[in-house]
Design a protein around this motif. Structure first.
Motif, PDB file in Angstrom:
ATOM      1  N   TRP A  54      69.171  12.981  49.126  1.00 43.66           N
ATOM      2  CA  TRP A  54      70.066  11.744  48.778  1.00 43.66           C
ATOM      3  C   TRP A  54      69.747  11.361  47.012  1.00 43.66           C
ATOM      4  CZ3 TRP A  54      73.273   9.567  51.837  1.00 43.66           C
ATOM      5  CH2 TRP A  54      73.321   9.848  53.439  1.00 43.66           C
TER       6      TRP A  54
ATOM      7  N   THR B 209      68.755  23.142  46.298  1.00 42.20           N
ATOM      8  CA  THR B 209      67.728  22.386  47.091  1.00 42.20           C
ATOM      9  C   THR B 209      66.229  22.688  46.616  1.00 42.20           C
ATOM     10  OG1 THR B 209      67.292  24.486  48.747  1.00 42.20           O
ATOM     11  CG2 THR B 209      69.031  22.422  49.370  1.00 42.20           C
TER      12      THR B 209
ATOM     13  N   TYR C 187      54.472  16.053  45.512  1.00 42.63           N
ATOM     14  CA  TYR C 187      54.788  16.364  46.809  1.00 42.63           C
ATOM     15  C   TYR C 187      53.287  16.433  47.653  1.00 42.63           C
ATOM     16  CZ  TYR C 187      59.331  18.103  46.051  1.00 42.63           C
ATOM     17  OH  TYR C 187      60.580  18.281  45.778  1.00 42.63           O
TER      18      TYR C 187
ATOM     19  N   TYR D  78      61.843  13.723  52.239  1.00 42.32           N
ATOM     20  CA  TYR D  78      62.991  13.912  52.954  1.00 42.32           C
ATOM     21  C   TYR D  78      64.163  13.379  52.495  1.00 42.32           C
ATOM     22  CZ  TYR D  78      59.198  15.419  56.322  1.00 42.32           C
ATOM     23  OH  TYR D  78      58.074  15.642  56.622  1.00 42.32           O
ATOM     24  N   ASN D  79      63.998  12.374  51.445  1.00 41.03           N
ATOM     25  CA  ASN D  79      65.134  11.777  50.779  1.00 41.03           C
ATOM     26  C   ASN D  79      65.457  12.365  49.409  1.00 41.03           C
ATOM     27  OD1 ASN D  79      63.139  10.984  49.150  1.00 41.03           O
ATOM     28  ND2 ASN D  79      63.414   8.755  48.957  1.00 41.03           N
TER      29      ASN D  79
ATOM     30  N   PRO E 280      65.005   7.855  53.698  1.00 37.37           N
ATOM     31  CA  PRO E 280      63.820   7.931  54.054  1.00 37.37           C
ATOM     32  C   PRO E 280      62.615   8.224  53.240  1.00 37.37           C
ATOM     33  CG  PRO E 280      64.835   9.923  54.517  1.00 37.37           C
ATOM     34  CD  PRO E 280      65.742   8.945  53.872  1.00 37.37           C
ATOM     35  N   GLU E 281      61.317   8.482  53.777  1.00 40.65           N
ATOM     36  CA  GLU E 281      60.247   8.797  52.797  1.00 40.65           C
ATOM     37  C   GLU E 281      60.548  10.144  52.000  1.00 40.65           C
ATOM     38  OE1 GLU E 281      57.381   7.043  52.136  1.00 40.65           O
ATOM     39  OE2 GLU E 281      58.262   5.420  53.134  1.00 40.65           O
TER      40      GLU E 281
END
Length: 519
Positions: free
Chosen positions: A93, A30, A437, A89-90, A85-86
């Motif tokens: 994915w 992550t 970011y 947050y994506n 999503p924006e």
């Protein structure tokens, strides 16, 4: 090819695909996107496409055309921005795309290896997994880089070319050209793929097929090349190396510096290749092994090249590898990245060399030769498996990116915490990630030159680059990750209109902040 579905091959290919994708998902981290630089640029351009702005750099003032990297991968990533999503947050994915694609690549690779090397499906799947379940490949799969899509298109092109050869259908040569064109629109060095097919067809005097194939490649690439030609003249010269047309940067740098620089780059890249190759082949420790293992692998690879050149259906594959490897030698960039990109192909090449030597029946010492080949092949395979197993056990895929991402995250958080910088142009040495970011306009702290591959720029050179960037973009602040060289260059620079920057306490020992001083 001529009968019905080869069910054993389908099953073996599915096993290879599922095992490869499952491993990629299991190793997925992550960490922040952007520690490779390229991945942040791809994401920024993808976001721009999804928002309807097109192929532009949304984080640079004036939003110049994004013509440094080919467009296809950013287009693929833009789907994640449209469906999810924006950002950020994506991000999860987006990270799922490569693990899925690497499974597709493993499936196609298993089919290709089984058909072209004549291996049993289970052996072909094992060879595929040996290449794909490697630290090198999994490192790239764990990012938002384009290499995985490139592998998918490579194997798809070779399989279609195989079918075109078997059926002599012009439409399949056109389709091959289209897929190869897409590969070039994914990675610039995809031209090696086109070169491998063209040289094969010319070798066999297939003039008509050459024309159809080359025409399809050109037509596939034409819209993008027209866009680059139209926008390149207006591109800011101050950042041409880092953000402008890739080939112009490389060829222009060599044209300016001359043959000597080409030879220096080639020498450095060959040394780094030698040093790198010994690591993933080393069985159980001991640096003394590495040189001998590289030599033995090189002998098998050379045998693979010779053996494949004698087999018409394999010529596009092996010529593409040779052309790609030749380009890597003179390309002024980190060698490992290029080798990682096609690591499974090198594994297959070495295996093909072992197969060719085992099929050779010299009048004398045949038994000794075959025993030696088996011993070398098993040693290399065991060494590679041991290296990867050890690396995955120690989390080599996650630890290095985590360290890099954490360092850059401190800059991102710091910029976000400074309300006086919001909505203003700033300069940062990790510009793409900071822009991704924070959503701010963030310009780089210098341009990229070909000679930077050989040595770091001097303080006067860095100061000159800063002066050029500052004159165009007028940032209100410079944010560095504790970079003494950049700080000295900033202090040595003479900016237009008497612009002066002073260092102010950042509150973080790892970050240096220089703010524009107002009269």
């Amino acid at each position: 090819m001529n009968g019905g579905v080869d069910r054993p091959l389908v099953r073996a290919s599915m096993v290879a695909a599922l095992a490869t994708s499952a491993t990629a998902f299991a190793l997925m981290t992550t960490d922040l996107i952007g520690f490779f630089f390229d991945d942040a640029i791809y994401a920024l351009v993808a976001k721009s496409i999804a928002e309807g702005k097109g192929f532009v750099y949304p984080h640079l003032p004036g939003e110049p055309a994004a013509i440094h990297y080919p467009p296809l991968w950013s287009l693929v990533l833009s789907l994640g921005f449209r469906l999810g999503p924006e950002f950020p947050y994506n991000a999860g994915w987006l990270r799922m795309i490569n693990p899925l694609l690497v499974g597709v690549a493993a499936y196609l690779a298993t089919v290709f290896v089984a058909r072209q090397l004549g291996l049993r499906p289970v052996v072909a799947a094992a060879l595929t997994l040996l290449g794909f379940l490697s630290i090198q490949v999994q490192w790239l799969v764990n990012t938002l880089l384009s290499e995985t899509l490139f592998l998918v298109l490579c194997f798809a092109a070779w399989l279609i070319a195989e079918r075109a050869r078997a059926t002599a259908r012009t439409s399949l040569w056109v389709l091959t050209g289209f897929v190869v064109g897409l590969a070039i629109l994914t990675r610039t060095l995809g031209v090696a793929l086109a070169g491998g097919v063209v040289l094969t067809l010319l070798w066999e005097r297939r003039w008509r097929e050459t024309g159809w194939f080359a025409g399809a490649v050109i037509l596939t690439m034409l819209p993008w090349q027209m866009y680059v030609a139209r926008t390149a003249p207006d591109f800011p010269v101050e950042i041409l190396g880092a953000y402008g047309p890739y080939l112009d940067y490389v060829l222009g740098g060599y044209r300016e510096a001359g043959l000597g620089l080409v030879l220096e780059v080639a020498r450095k890249n060959l040394i780094e290749t030698w040093q790198f190759l010994g690591v993933p082949l080393q069985p159980f420790g001991g640096v003394a092994w590495r040189g001998w293992l590289v030599i033995l692998a090189g002998i098998l690879a050379l045998a693979g090249v010779v053996g494949m050149l004698r087999r018409p259906a394999l010529r596009p594959f092996v010529l593409a590898i040779v052309l790609y490897s030749g380009a890597v030698v003179v390309w002024p960039f980190q060698v490992e990245r290029f080798l990682w990109a096609i690591w499974p192909l090198y594994v297959m090449l070495v295996a093909a060399g072992a197969q060719a030597l085992l099929a050779w029946r010299p009048q004398r010492a045949a038994r000794a030769l075959h025993a030696t080949v088996w011993a070398v092949g098993i040693t290399l395979a065991v060494g590679h498996v041991a290296y990867n197993a050890n690396g995955m056990r120690k989390d080599h895929i996650g630890k290095a990116p985590e360290v890099l991402a954490y360092r850059n995250l401190r800059v991102v958080r710091y910029v976000n915490s400074r309300e006086d910088l919001h909505g203003k142009v700033i300069a940062a040495d990790v510009a793409p990630m900071v822009a991704l970011y924070t959503g701010q306009m963030v310009v780089p702290t210098g341009d990229l030159k070909v000679e930077d591959h050989l040595r770091a720029p001097t303080i006067p050179e860095s100061a000159d680059r800063l002066e050029r960037i500052d004159a165009r973009y007028r940032p209100v602040a410079y944010v560095f990750l504790r970079a003494p060289g950049l700080a000295r260059a900033l202090q040595a620079a003479t900016f237009v209109e008497g612009r002066v920057f002073a260092e102010v306490p950042s509150g973080d020992d790892s970050i240096q902040l220089f703010l524009l001083q107002t009269p």
